[in-house]
Scaffold this motif. Structure first.
Motif, mmCIF file in Angstrom:
data_model
loop_
_atom_site.group_PDB
_atom_site.id
_atom_site.type_symbol
_atom_site.label_atom_id
_atom_site.label_comp_id
_atom_site.label_asym_id
_atom_site.label_seq_id
_atom_site.Cartn_x
_atom_site.Cartn_y
_atom_site.Cartn_z
ATOM 1 N N UNK A 1 7.052 2.826 -8.849
ATOM 2 C CA UNK A 1 6.384 1.546 -8.616
ATOM 3 C C UNK A 1 5.038 1.516 -9.315
ATOM 4 N N UNK A 2 4.751 0.403 -9.954
ATOM 5 C CA UNK A 2 3.430 0.190 -10.539
ATOM 6 C C UNK A 2 3.074 -1.278 -10.355
ATOM 7 N N UNK B 1 9.428 -8.983 -4.843
ATOM 8 C CA UNK B 1 8.744 -9.242 -3.571
ATOM 9 C C UNK B 1 7.298 -8.749 -3.640
ATOM 10 N N UNK B 2 6.437 -9.358 -2.827
ATOM 11 C CA UNK B 2 5.060 -8.905 -2.747
ATOM 12 C C UNK B 2 4.982 -7.708 -1.824
ATOM 13 N N UNK B 3 4.118 -6.775 -2.142
ATOM 14 C CA UNK B 3 4.007 -5.594 -1.293
ATOM 15 C C UNK B 3 2.604 -5.031 -1.272
ATOM 16 N N UNK B 4 2.271 -4.450 -0.148
ATOM 17 C CA UNK B 4 1.009 -3.736 0.025
ATOM 18 C C UNK B 4 1.377 -2.258 0.080
ATOM 19 N N UNK B 5 0.790 -1.459 -0.815
ATOM 20 C CA UNK B 5 1.127 -0.048 -0.933
ATOM 21 C C UNK B 5 -0.121 0.815 -0.837
ATOM 22 N N UNK C 1 4.541 7.168 -9.248
ATOM 23 C CA UNK C 1 5.297 8.413 -9.103
ATOM 24 C C UNK C 1 6.726 8.045 -8.750
ATOM 25 N N UNK C 2 7.682 8.907 -9.068
ATOM 26 C CA UNK C 2 9.071 8.614 -8.700
ATOM 27 C C UNK C 2 9.235 8.619 -7.181
ATOM 28 N N UNK C 3 9.886 7.585 -6.668
ATOM 29 C CA UNK C 3 10.175 7.538 -5.237
ATOM 30 C C UNK C 3 11.375 8.427 -4.942
ATOM 31 N N UNK C 4 11.314 9.126 -3.816
ATOM 32 C CA UNK C 4 12.372 10.048 -3.428
ATOM 33 C C UNK C 4 13.391 9.336 -2.548
#
Length: 91
Positions: free
Chosen positions: A7-8, A59-63, A70-73
């Motif tokens: 994700x970026x 979609x909108x997201x708060x991270x 980084x790669x999500x697991x």
């Protein structure tokens, strides 16, 4: 095998989370005109599952910062449970 998902957010929204209007599934951003989901406490697997089922592709997201770039697991498949019958021996 699934490709790695990273994700970026090259152009993050400037709107403060605190001023967004609460909704059942997150908050509504007046600047973006979309619902923003709070992913900060979600696992990588939960984020991937949500994104896979998202109605629109963006979609909108708060991270949290550690969730980005980084790669999500993906969730590891659960190992099968093996049960073995033990003879009952009263004490």
């Amino acid at each position: 095998m699934h490709p790695a998902v990273t994700l970026s957010i090259p152009q993050p929204c400037h709107q403060s989370w605190a001023v967004m209007t609460p909704t059942a599934s997150g908050r509504h951003c007046a600047a973006c005109q979309k619902i923003v989901v709070d992913f900060t406490l979600k696992t990588d697997a939960e984020i991937l599952a949500y994104l896979a089922g998202a109605a629109n592709g963006r979609p909108g997201g708060r991270f949290a910062a550690g969730q980005l770039e980084r790669p999500l697991q993906r969730a590891a498949p659960a190992a099968p449970t093996r049960w073995r019958a033990m003879p009952f021996r009263p004490s």
